[in-house]
Scaffold this motif. Structure first.
Motif, PDB file in Angstrom:
ATOM      1  N   ARG A 162       0.834  -1.209   0.000  1.00  9.14           N
ATOM      2  CA  ARG A 162       0.000   0.000   0.000  1.00  9.14           C
ATOM      3  C   ARG A 162       0.864   1.253   0.000  1.00  9.14           C
ATOM      4  O   ARG A 162       1.816   1.355   0.757  1.00  9.14           O
ATOM      5  CB  ARG A 162      -0.958  -0.016   1.183  1.00  9.14           C
ATOM      6  N   VAL A 163       0.482   2.189  -0.851  1.00  9.23           N
ATOM      7  CA  VAL A 163       1.226   3.433  -1.001  1.00  9.23           C
ATOM      8  C   VAL A 163       0.261   4.610  -0.930  1.00  9.23           C
ATOM      9  O   VAL A 163      -0.759   4.620  -1.627  1.00  9.23           O
ATOM     10  CB  VAL A 163       1.976   3.462  -2.354  1.00  9.23           C
ATOM     11  N   SER A 164       0.584   5.586  -0.115  1.00  8.15           N
ATOM     12  CA  SER A 164      -0.219   6.802  -0.012  1.00  8.15           C
ATOM     13  C   SER A 164       0.580   7.969  -0.590  1.00  8.15           C
ATOM     14  O   SER A 164       1.755   8.146  -0.261  1.00  8.15           O
ATOM     15  CB  SER A 164      -0.582   7.084   1.449  1.00  8.15           C
ATOM     16  N   ILE A 165      -0.071   8.753  -1.463  1.00  7.58           N
ATOM     17  CA  ILE A 165       0.597   9.837  -2.182  1.00  7.58           C
ATOM     18  C   ILE A 165       0.096  11.186  -1.673  1.00  7.58           C
ATOM     19  O   ILE A 165      -1.104  11.466  -1.706  1.00  7.58           O
ATOM     20  CB  ILE A 165       0.327   9.726  -3.696  1.00  7.58           C
ATOM     21  N   ALA A 166       1.006  12.038  -1.213  1.00  8.43           N
ATOM     22  CA  ALA A 166       0.660  13.392  -0.768  1.00  8.43           C
ATOM     23  C   ALA A 166       0.611  14.306  -1.987  1.00  8.43           C
ATOM     24  O   ALA A 166       1.576  14.397  -2.739  1.00  8.43           O
ATOM     25  CB  ALA A 166       1.698  13.903   0.233  1.00  8.43           C
ATOM     26  N   THR A 167      -0.511  14.998  -2.175  1.00  7.36           N
ATOM     27  CA  THR A 167      -0.697  15.804  -3.386  1.00  7.36           C
ATOM     28  C   THR A 167      -0.778  17.293  -3.069  1.00  7.36           C
ATOM     29  O   THR A 167       0.229  17.938  -2.850  1.00  7.36           O
ATOM     30  CB  THR A 167      -1.944  15.326  -4.154  1.00  7.36           C
ATOM     31  N   GLY A 168      -1.988  17.875  -3.056  1.00  6.71           N
ATOM     32  CA  GLY A 168      -2.157  19.301  -2.819  1.00  6.71           C
ATOM     33  C   GLY A 168      -3.634  19.641  -2.715  1.00  6.71           C
ATOM     34  O   GLY A 168      -4.456  18.778  -2.405  1.00  6.71           O
ATOM     35  N   ASN A 169      -3.996  20.904  -2.982  1.00  5.24           N
ATOM     36  CA  ASN A 169      -5.388  21.347  -2.905  1.00  5.24           C
ATOM     37  C   ASN A 169      -6.268  20.577  -3.893  1.00  5.24           C
ATOM     38  O   ASN A 169      -5.825  20.241  -5.000  1.00  5.24           O
ATOM     39  CB  ASN A 169      -5.497  22.827  -3.221  1.00  5.24           C
ATOM     40  N   ALA A 170      -7.516  20.366  -3.515  1.00  7.66           N
ATOM     41  CA  ALA A 170      -8.432  19.554  -4.328  1.00  7.66           C
ATOM     42  C   ALA A 170      -8.699  20.147  -5.704  1.00  7.66           C
ATOM     43  O   ALA A 170      -9.053  19.412  -6.631  1.00  7.66           O
ATOM     44  CB  ALA A 170      -9.748  19.350  -3.585  1.00  7.66           C
ATOM     45  N   THR A 171      -8.549  21.465  -5.869  1.00 10.53           N
ATOM     46  CA  THR A 171      -8.794  22.087  -7.179  1.00 10.53           C
ATOM     47  C   THR A 171      -7.500  22.364  -7.941  1.00 10.53           C
ATOM     48  O   THR A 171      -7.498  23.087  -8.929  1.00 10.53           O
ATOM     49  CB  THR A 171      -9.581  23.399  -7.016  1.00 10.53           C
ATOM     50  N   GLY A 172      -6.385  21.764  -7.485  1.00 14.32           N
ATOM     51  CA  GLY A 172      -5.105  21.942  -8.152  1.00 14.32           C
ATOM     52  C   GLY A 172      -4.694  20.715  -8.947  1.00 14.32           C
ATOM     53  O   GLY A 172      -5.312  19.645  -8.851  1.00 14.32           O
ATOM     54  N   VAL A 173      -3.623  20.848  -9.711  1.00 15.33           N
ATOM     55  CA  VAL A 173      -3.165  19.758 -10.576  1.00 15.33           C
ATOM     56  C   VAL A 173      -2.530  18.626  -9.778  1.00 15.33           C
ATOM     57  O   VAL A 173      -2.682  17.452 -10.135  1.00 15.33           O
ATOM     58  CB  VAL A 173      -2.183  20.298 -11.639  1.00 15.33           C
ATOM     59  N   TYR A 174      -1.804  18.937  -8.689  1.00 17.03           N
ATOM     60  CA  TYR A 174      -1.226  17.860  -7.874  1.00 17.03           C
ATOM     61  C   TYR A 174      -2.296  16.820  -7.524  1.00 17.03           C
ATOM     62  O   TYR A 174      -2.052  15.617  -7.593  1.00 17.03           O
ATOM     63  CB  TYR A 174      -0.660  18.422  -6.569  1.00 17.03           C
ATOM     64  N   PHE A 175      -3.453  17.301  -7.109  1.00 19.44           N
ATOM     65  CA  PHE A 175      -4.504  16.394  -6.645  1.00 19.44           C
ATOM     66  C   PHE A 175      -5.054  15.554  -7.792  1.00 19.44           C
ATOM     67  O   PHE A 175      -5.187  14.328  -7.673  1.00 19.44           O
ATOM     68  CB  PHE A 175      -5.636  17.190  -5.980  1.00 19.44           C
ATOM     69  N   SER A 176      -5.382  16.203  -8.914  1.00 19.44           N
ATOM     70  CA  SER A 176      -5.942  15.452 -10.034  1.00 19.44           C
ATOM     71  C   SER A 176      -4.918  14.491 -10.625  1.00 19.44           C
ATOM     72  O   SER A 176      -5.241  13.339 -10.941  1.00 19.44           O
ATOM     73  CB  SER A 176      -6.482  16.407 -11.108  1.00 19.44           C
ATOM     74  N   LEU A 177      -3.665  14.925 -10.746  1.00 21.69           N
ATOM     75  CA  LEU A 177      -2.632  14.045 -11.284  1.00 21.69           C
ATOM     76  C   LEU A 177      -2.295  12.943 -10.288  1.00 21.69           C
ATOM     77  O   LEU A 177      -2.065  11.790 -10.684  1.00 21.69           O
ATOM     78  CB  LEU A 177      -1.379  14.847 -11.631  1.00 21.69           C
TER      79      LEU A 177
END
Length: 339
Positions: free
Chosen positions: A48-63
């Motif tokens: 299992r791997v958890s990925i830290a992204t960013g704000n829900a309306t930003g590209v980090y989150f969608s990507l």
């Protein structure tokens, strides 16, 4: 790292990876220790791997979500990946080191600060490495047309969103303000808000200007420009570039194409690369699998998230001063060989 901070990081990592196996075959969380030796680019089932992204309306989150889906698909479910909404770069690195996540998105300037123990990391070098350099982030600075703001220097005394606390956007925003001779703490009314709340404030007039660092197009920025129309406009921040480059060579000049948001003309801006990070003790085989998947499944991710088109094998190794993980390097060598 101070003894207390390192003890916390070890404890958090053990808490994540030491969960007892249950049921037939058990469950294996993401390996946290590289045992050395030969890299096979194979991992055990039910990792299992958890990925830290960013704000829900930003590209980090969608990507990040698209990447998580591709990791699970590419490994036939042996690696089960999930993406989490976060405050982005600084927070991501802190929680990666603390063991809350196994992979983290970060701006290259913030990642460089981390490995050098500078700025937000207060003299403590962080034990992180890179899987790869990915797409570039574009600094997007927008002001309400009635605010009188046509440059960063004009933000004195204004209500300005500098991004979520602990985000890469906040780092860049503060550096841009300082490069224009402003003190971020006293010369502007800083609104430390995520992108969703920032866009709402720009729409209702409670915020005069915003800083945002993200890929193109960023969904939240698209929403603002579609809704607010002529009430907002981009600001050219390239007059600040020379001073920004004195702080970090990661800053480069770039252009937001007019077609990105339906603008009347291209907008000059400052860009900085993004990196995917892991702890420096991550299992090299897992790092290899994650890196190989990133590039083999890039076309599928690019169909969903436009910024993924900027993920290129030719620039993957350009992560200095952040060291490239040895498992990632093995994966990139293999990809180069079949290119």
């Amino acid at each position: 790292m101070r003894r207390g901070a390192r003890a916390f990081a070890v404890f958090a990592t053990l808490a994540l990876t030491g969960i007892a196996a249950t049921g037939c075959g058990g469950r294996q969380d993401a390996p946290s220790a590289d045992a050395g030796g030969e890299i096979t680019c194979e991992v055990g089932s039910d990792t299992r791997v958890s990925i830290a992204t960013g704000n829900a309306t930003g590209v980090y989150f969608s990507l990040g979500n698209a990447y998580a889906e591709q990791i699970s698909a590419a490994t036939d479910g042996r690696v089960k990946a999930t993406a989490a909404e976060t405050g982005a770069s600084v927070q991501n690195i802190q929680q990666l080191v603390g063991g809350s996540y196994q992979v983290a998105f970060s701006l290259a300037d913030t990642a460089a600060d981390a490995v050098e123990g500078k700025a937000s990391f207060d003299g403590e070098k962080q034990p992180v490495q890179a899987l790869a350099r990915i797409y570039p982030n574009y600094t997007q600075v927008i002001a309400r047309t009635g605010s009188g703001i046509t440059s960063v220097a004009d933000m004195r005394g204004k209500r300005v969103s500098t991004g979520s606390p602990g985000s890469g956007t906040e780092v860049i925003a503060n550096r841009l303000l300082e490069s224009a001779g402003l003190n971020p703490q006293s010369d502007v009314a800083a609104q430390r808000l995520d992108l969703t709340k920032t866009v709402d404030g720009m729409k209702d007039g409670s915020i005069d200007a915003l800083f945002w660092s993200g890929g193109l197009p960023t969904p939240g920025i698209t929403d603002l420009l579609t809704t607010a129309g002529n009430e907002v406009a981009f600001i050219d921040i390239t007059p600040q570039l020379a001073k920004m480059q004195e702080v970090s060579p990661a800053y480069e000049e770039g252009v937001i194409p007019a077609a990105t948001y339906g603008l009347p003309a291209d907008v000059k801006t400052i860009v900085v690369a993004n990196l995917l990070l892991v702890r420096d003790d991550v299992d090299a085989n897992l790092a290899c699998v994650l890196t190989r998947t990133l590039f083999e499944r890039q076309p599928a991710m690019a169909e969903v998230v436009g910024a993924a088109k900027g993920i290129k094998l030719e620039t993957a190794r350009d992560t200095d001063p952040v060291p490239l993980n040895r498992g990632a390097e093995h994966a990139l060598d293999g990809l180069d060989a079949v290119k």
